[in-house]
Structures are given as C-alpha cells and as structure tokens.
Design a protein around this motif. Structure first.
Motif, PDB file in Angstrom:
ATOM      1  N   GLU A 110      19.177  -7.137  46.623  1.00 37.47           N
ATOM      2  CA  GLU A 110      18.451  -5.927  46.281  1.00 37.47           C
ATOM      3  C   GLU A 110      18.180  -5.940  44.774  1.00 37.47           C
ATOM      4  OE1 GLU A 110      21.480  -5.884  47.714  1.00 37.47           O
ATOM      5  OE2 GLU A 110      21.126  -5.204  49.754  1.00 37.47           O
ATOM      6  N   GLN A 111      17.099  -5.326  44.371  1.00 37.28           N
ATOM      7  CA  GLN A 111      16.723  -5.349  42.967  1.00 37.28           C
ATOM      8  C   GLN A 111      17.120  -4.037  42.289  1.00 37.28           C
ATOM      9  OE1 GLN A 111      13.924  -7.550  41.431  1.00 37.28           O
ATOM     10  NE2 GLN A 111      14.298  -9.065  42.984  1.00 37.28           N
ATOM     11  N   ARG A 112      17.420  -4.136  41.017  1.00 35.36           N
ATOM     12  CA  ARG A 112      17.720  -2.974  40.184  1.00 35.36           C
ATOM     13  C   ARG A 112      17.154  -3.261  38.806  1.00 35.36           C
ATOM     14  NH1 ARG A 112      23.692  -0.558  38.961  1.00 35.36           N
ATOM     15  NH2 ARG A 112      22.998   1.160  37.650  1.00 35.36           N
ATOM     16  N   ARG A 113      16.400  -2.327  38.278  1.00 33.85           N
ATOM     17  CA  ARG A 113      15.748  -2.518  36.994  1.00 33.85           C
ATOM     18  C   ARG A 113      16.743  -2.299  35.853  1.00 33.85           C
ATOM     19  NH1 ARG A 113      10.566  -2.810  35.680  1.00 33.85           N
ATOM     20  NH2 ARG A 113      10.003  -2.216  37.792  1.00 33.85           N
ATOM     21  N   VAL A 114      16.681  -3.203  34.877  1.00 36.23           N
ATOM     22  CA  VAL A 114      17.461  -3.066  33.644  1.00 36.23           C
ATOM     23  C   VAL A 114      16.524  -3.282  32.462  1.00 36.23           C
ATOM     24  CG1 VAL A 114      19.637  -3.822  34.673  1.00 36.23           C
ATOM     25  CG2 VAL A 114      18.157  -5.486  33.587  1.00 36.23           C
ATOM     26  N   ASN A 115      16.830  -2.651  31.375  1.00 32.85           N
ATOM     27  CA  ASN A 115      16.055  -2.827  30.149  1.00 32.85           C
ATOM     28  C   ASN A 115      16.909  -3.574  29.136  1.00 32.85           C
ATOM     29  OD1 ASN A 115      13.806  -1.315  31.039  1.00 32.85           O
ATOM     30  ND2 ASN A 115      14.944   0.559  30.644  1.00 32.85           N
ATOM     31  N   GLN A 124       9.457 -12.913  33.152  1.00 31.85           N
ATOM     32  CA  GLN A 124      10.551 -12.384  33.964  1.00 31.85           C
ATOM     33  C   GLN A 124      11.173 -13.483  34.823  1.00 31.85           C
ATOM     34  OE1 GLN A 124       9.752  -8.726  36.027  1.00 31.85           O
ATOM     35  NE2 GLN A 124      11.241  -9.159  37.610  1.00 31.85           N
ATOM     36  N   SER A 125      10.356 -14.358  35.366  1.00 27.10           N
ATOM     37  CA  SER A 125      10.869 -15.458  36.188  1.00 27.10           C
ATOM     38  C   SER A 125      11.742 -16.399  35.369  1.00 27.10           C
ATOM     39  CB  SER A 125       9.724 -16.242  36.817  1.00 27.10           C
ATOM     40  OG  SER A 125       9.039 -15.438  37.739  1.00 27.10           O
ATOM     41  N   LYS A 138      15.081 -14.648  34.789  1.00 20.77           N
ATOM     42  CA  LYS A 138      15.898 -14.624  36.009  1.00 20.77           C
ATOM     43  C   LYS A 138      16.510 -15.983  36.313  1.00 20.77           C
ATOM     44  CE  LYS A 138      13.645 -10.925  38.609  1.00 20.77           C
ATOM     45  NZ  LYS A 138      12.891 -10.627  39.840  1.00 20.77           N
TER      46      LYS A 138
END
Length: 80
Positions: free
Chosen positions: A31-36, A59-60, A63
């Motif tokens: 599952e994804q969760r956004r972080v700054n 972003q890739s 990650k």
C-alpha cells in the motif's frame, strides 16, 4: 468455486483470471503512503540527471535506491 478447486487449477497451470475480481485485488504490504522530504537543490538535480539517464521518473529513482539500500541493510543486520 471452492478455494481448493481454485488452487488445483492454479497448480495445474490453468488460467484462473476469470475467477478473480481484479477491482478488489490488493497487494499486501505494498500500500502507498505519501511522505514529503526536503532535499537540497544539488541532490534534486543529481536525481533528475540519473532519472533522465535511465529513462524513468525522479520518484522511481528514489524508490529503487531506497529499496536497494533497505534490502542491503536487512542483509547486513538481519536481527533488526
């Protein structure tokens, strides 16, 4: 269909996709969760250069690099 019958079809190499509801499919643990994260400009520029070089998004790159580092840390210290 019983789960046992579905397992048998899968194990026999049959295509079971017709029996699955893809609209409700989930990948546990992914599952994804956004972080700054605030990064210095030089780092963002370097990430952009690397992303362009390999043909993916910034972003890739982030990650993949984080995943590689986390896996390496787990191998180095599996007790954690």
């Amino acid at each position: 269909m019983k789960a046992e019958d579905l397992d048998k079809k899968f194990d026999a190499g049959e295509d079971i996709s017709q029996y699955l509801n893809w609209d409700k499919a989930v990948r546990p643990g992914l599952e994804q969760r956004r972080v700054n994260v605030d990064l210095p400009i030089w780092m963002i520029n370097s990430l952009d250069v690397e992303a362009k070089r390999v043909g993916v998004t910034r972003q890739s790159v982030v990650k993949v690099w984080l995943a590689e580092r986390l896996k390496a840390e787990q191998v180095a210290a599996p007790d954690r």
